[in-house]
Design an enzyme around this catalytic site. Structure first.
Site, PDB file in Angstrom:
ATOM      1  N   LEU A  94      50.102 -10.315  40.219  1.00 14.85           N
ATOM      2  CA  LEU A  94      51.011  -9.338  39.587  1.00 14.85           C
ATOM      3  C   LEU A  94      52.291  -8.924  40.827  1.00 14.85           C
ATOM      4  O   LEU A  94      53.420  -8.811  40.098  1.00 14.85           O
ATOM      5  CB  LEU A  94      50.079  -7.777  39.938  1.00 14.85           C
ATOM      6  CG  LEU A  94      50.777  -6.843  39.111  1.00 14.85           C
ATOM      7  CD1 LEU A  94      51.165  -6.982  37.799  1.00 14.85           C
ATOM      8  CD2 LEU A  94      49.790  -5.354  39.354  1.00 14.85           C
ATOM      9  N   CYS A 105      51.387 -23.462  48.195  1.00 14.36           N
ATOM     10  CA  CYS A 105      51.196 -24.619  47.204  1.00 14.36           C
ATOM     11  C   CYS A 105      52.673 -25.029  46.878  1.00 14.36           C
ATOM     12  O   CYS A 105      53.632 -24.359  46.489  1.00 14.36           O
ATOM     13  CB  CYS A 105      50.491 -24.297  46.125  1.00 14.36           C
ATOM     14  SG  CYS A 105      51.012 -22.674  45.136  1.00 14.36           S
ATOM     15  N   CYS A 127      55.992 -26.785  37.788  1.00 11.28           N
ATOM     16  CA  CYS A 127      55.771 -25.456  36.959  1.00 11.28           C
ATOM     17  C   CYS A 127      56.905 -24.909  36.295  1.00 11.28           C
ATOM     18  O   CYS A 127      58.001 -25.086  36.854  1.00 11.28           O
ATOM     19  CB  CYS A 127      54.998 -24.425  38.020  1.00 11.28           C
ATOM     20  SG  CYS A 127      54.655 -22.935  37.049  1.00 11.28           S
ATOM     21  N   GLU A 177      48.859 -31.357  44.580  1.00  7.40           N
ATOM     22  CA  GLU A 177      48.257 -31.252  45.766  1.00  7.40           C
ATOM     23  C   GLU A 177      46.492 -30.535  45.613  1.00  7.40           C
ATOM     24  O   GLU A 177      46.439 -29.736  44.438  1.00  7.40           O
ATOM     25  CB  GLU A 177      48.955 -30.126  46.481  1.00  7.40           C
ATOM     26  CG  GLU A 177      50.043 -30.541  47.181  1.00  7.40           C
ATOM     27  CD  GLU A 177      51.062 -29.404  47.632  1.00  7.40           C
ATOM     28  OE1 GLU A 177      50.487 -28.154  47.869  1.00  7.40           O
ATOM     29  OE2 GLU A 177      52.329 -29.669  47.830  1.00  7.40           O
TER      30      GLU A 177
HETATM   31  N1  SAH Z   1      50.415 -20.080  38.099  1.00  8.48           N
HETATM   32  C1  SAH Z   1      49.330 -19.527  38.414  1.00  8.48           C
HETATM   33  C2  SAH Z   1      48.478 -20.140  39.599  1.00  8.48           C
HETATM   34  C3  SAH Z   1      49.058 -20.983  40.778  1.00  8.48           C
HETATM   35  S1  SAH Z   1      49.816 -19.875  42.058  1.00  8.48           S
HETATM   36  C4  SAH Z   1      49.742 -18.073  38.897  1.00  8.48           C
HETATM   37  O1  SAH Z   1      50.846 -17.733  39.023  1.00  8.48           O
HETATM   38  O2  SAH Z   1      48.605 -17.384  39.293  1.00  8.48           O
HETATM   39  C5  SAH Z   1      48.560 -19.154  42.869  1.00  8.48           C
HETATM   40  C6  SAH Z   1      48.810 -17.997  43.782  1.00  8.48           C
HETATM   41  O3  SAH Z   1      49.519 -18.263  44.775  1.00  8.48           O
HETATM   42  C7  SAH Z   1      49.593 -16.871  42.644  1.00  8.48           C
HETATM   43  O4  SAH Z   1      49.441 -15.479  43.047  1.00  8.48           O
HETATM   44  C8  SAH Z   1      51.047 -17.031  43.094  1.00  8.48           C
HETATM   45  O5  SAH Z   1      51.703 -16.020  42.894  1.00  8.48           O
HETATM   46  C9  SAH Z   1      50.781 -17.268  44.811  1.00  8.48           C
HETATM   47  N2  SAH Z   1      51.886 -17.760  45.459  1.00  8.48           N
HETATM   48  C10 SAH Z   1      52.844 -18.792  45.062  1.00  8.48           C
HETATM   49  N3  SAH Z   1      53.683 -18.861  46.028  1.00  8.48           N
HETATM   50  C11 SAH Z   1      53.286 -18.043  47.155  1.00  8.48           C
HETATM   51  C12 SAH Z   1      53.556 -17.977  48.598  1.00  8.48           C
HETATM   52  N4  SAH Z   1      54.758 -18.487  48.885  1.00  8.48           N
HETATM   53  N5  SAH Z   1      53.102 -16.950  49.167  1.00  8.48           N
HETATM   54  C13 SAH Z   1      52.071 -16.212  48.698  1.00  8.48           C
HETATM   55  N6  SAH Z   1      51.638 -16.515  47.639  1.00  8.48           N
HETATM   56  C14 SAH Z   1      52.199 -17.273  46.712  1.00  8.48           C
END
Ligand code: SAH
Length: 358
Positions: free
Chosen positions: A212, A329, A109, A89
């Site tokens: 975090l 995502c 992932c 995506e």
């Molecule tokens: N793997 C990386 C980048 C991809 S996710 C990471 O963990 O940072 C991008 C961001 O979206 C991250 O901060 C992740 O924790 C957040 N994210 C994933 N699923 C989410 C959800 N359902 N609601 C809000 N944020 C989410």
């Protein structure tokens, strides 16, 4: 076949040793500036060279198999099919100052964050540098717009695909190519400590975002298994080193989840953890994913923002663009994988029961 779009200009030059020295630059410009998608378009190359390129190289292309457009804000979410049929995506967002793109770095992932749809079925494979770059090129082609900033916050953990990510960033910022300054790029990680250290030494100038989501180690372990490998203390230590090495401020992502990490105590612990660090907190209202029971609650983001403000921690709330188009995502890809699985199952049953499609 060689993946020509993943090659740096130096690699392409080395690959074409028998050709005139200026040929590599010419081809590189066709690929990365004029955005040719076939060798036949490269009209100033001799026919014999075009034929040789056709035989030995492929130009990576992605196919948009689904596009969702937000009626609220024009955000476009693309489901791209990769050359091997896997899907990823990419999200195109329109801001006043520049168009921004959120790209994927892996198919699936393996980090297993509990609230995230991208990792529900684990990792399938890494994306190549060309597959990351093609998301930019394809969206520019489809929209006719220029991407001015980019975030690596789509499917995947970019630092788990470290070498390809670095090569992608090298290609993206190359002055002979798209020439996007890495000052306009944010890379988001769940906290792979050794890779954060490695990245800091490169002085790329990008913004590092660290997901975090909790400041208590045991609680973070529950929602982000990566904490078992690198605990919060180690992560914060690496972040401080990153800031010292690069002189850049870190952005901490914090998805506010009702009843999980949104209490005043959670905020106070977070304030204590981040006090004195050159950072900024980006609050994200958690996106509901049907397979998980994490959800948002009215006012919890606003309240949490208030606590952090009172604690003098710089904080913003992420604008939720495309909220009407399944913006979390991994959700679109997951749907598609499930649809395909269902089709295969239907086909299997039809064959078992002797039913034929045609
Ligand atoms: N793997 C990386 C980048 C991809 S996710 C990471 O963990 O940072 C991008 C961001 O979206 C991250 O901060 C992740 O924790 C957040 N994210 C994933 N699923 C989410 C959800 N359902 N609601 C809000 N944020 C989410």
């Amino acid at each position: 076949m060689k993946d020509i779009l993943s090659m740096t200009l130096d690699e392409l030059t080395a690959d074409l040793t028998n050709e005139k020295p200026y040929r590599a630059k010419q081809i590189y410009s066709w690929l990365h500036q004029k955005r040719a998608v076939t060798f036949d378009e490269m009209s100033d190359l001799p026919a014999a060279l075009r034929e040789k390129l056709n035989k030995e190289h492929i130009i990576c292309r992605l196919t948009a198999v689904k596009t969702l457009v937000s009626e609220r804000d024009g955000t476009k979410k693309y489901l791209f099919e990769l050359p091997d049929g896997e899907c990823i995506e990419t999200v195109f967002m329109e801001y006043k100052h520049a168009h921004s793109l959120c790209i994927s770095s892996q198919v699936g992932c393996r980090m297993g964050c509990k609230f995230c749809a991208s990792g529900l079925d684990g990792l399938v494979r890494n994306l190549t540098p060309a597959e990351m770059l093609s998301q930019v090129y394809e969206v520019e082609r489809l929209t006719g717009e220029t991407i001015g900033s980019l975030v690596m916050m789509g499917i995947g953990e970019p630092l788990d695909n470290y070498d390809n990510t670095i090569k992608f960033l090298t290609l993206l910022s190359d002055k002979n190519g798209k020439n996007l300054s890495l000052r306009h790029v944010s890379l988001s990680t769940c906290g792979l400590v050794p890779k954060i250290r490695e990245l800091s030494k490169l002085h790329l100038g990008l913004t590092l975002s660290v997901s975090l989501h909790d400041s208590d180690n045991a609680k973070r372990e529950d929602i982000m298994p990566v904490t078992k490998a690198y605990n919060i203390d180690e992560l914060i230590k690496a972040c401080k080193e990153y800031i010292a090495e690069t002189g850049r401020r870190i952005s901490f992502e914090y998805a506010v989840i009702a009843g999980v990490n949104d209490s005043k105590t959670d905020a106070e612990r977070l304030i204590k953890l981040l006090r004195g660090i050159n950072c900024h907190v980006n609050l994200i209202p958690v996106n509901n994913v049907s397979e998980t029971d994490f959800h948002n609650k009215k006012d919890n983001v606003k309240n949490f923002e208030g606590y952090l403000n009172a604690g003098k921690i710089p904080v913003t709330v992420r604008r939720t663009l495309g909220s009407d188009i399944n913006a979390a995502c991994g959700q679109l890809r997951k749907q598609r994988t499930e649809d395909r699985r269902q089709k295969t199952e239907d086909r299997r049953q039809k064959t078992e029961f002797g039913i034929n499609d045609c």
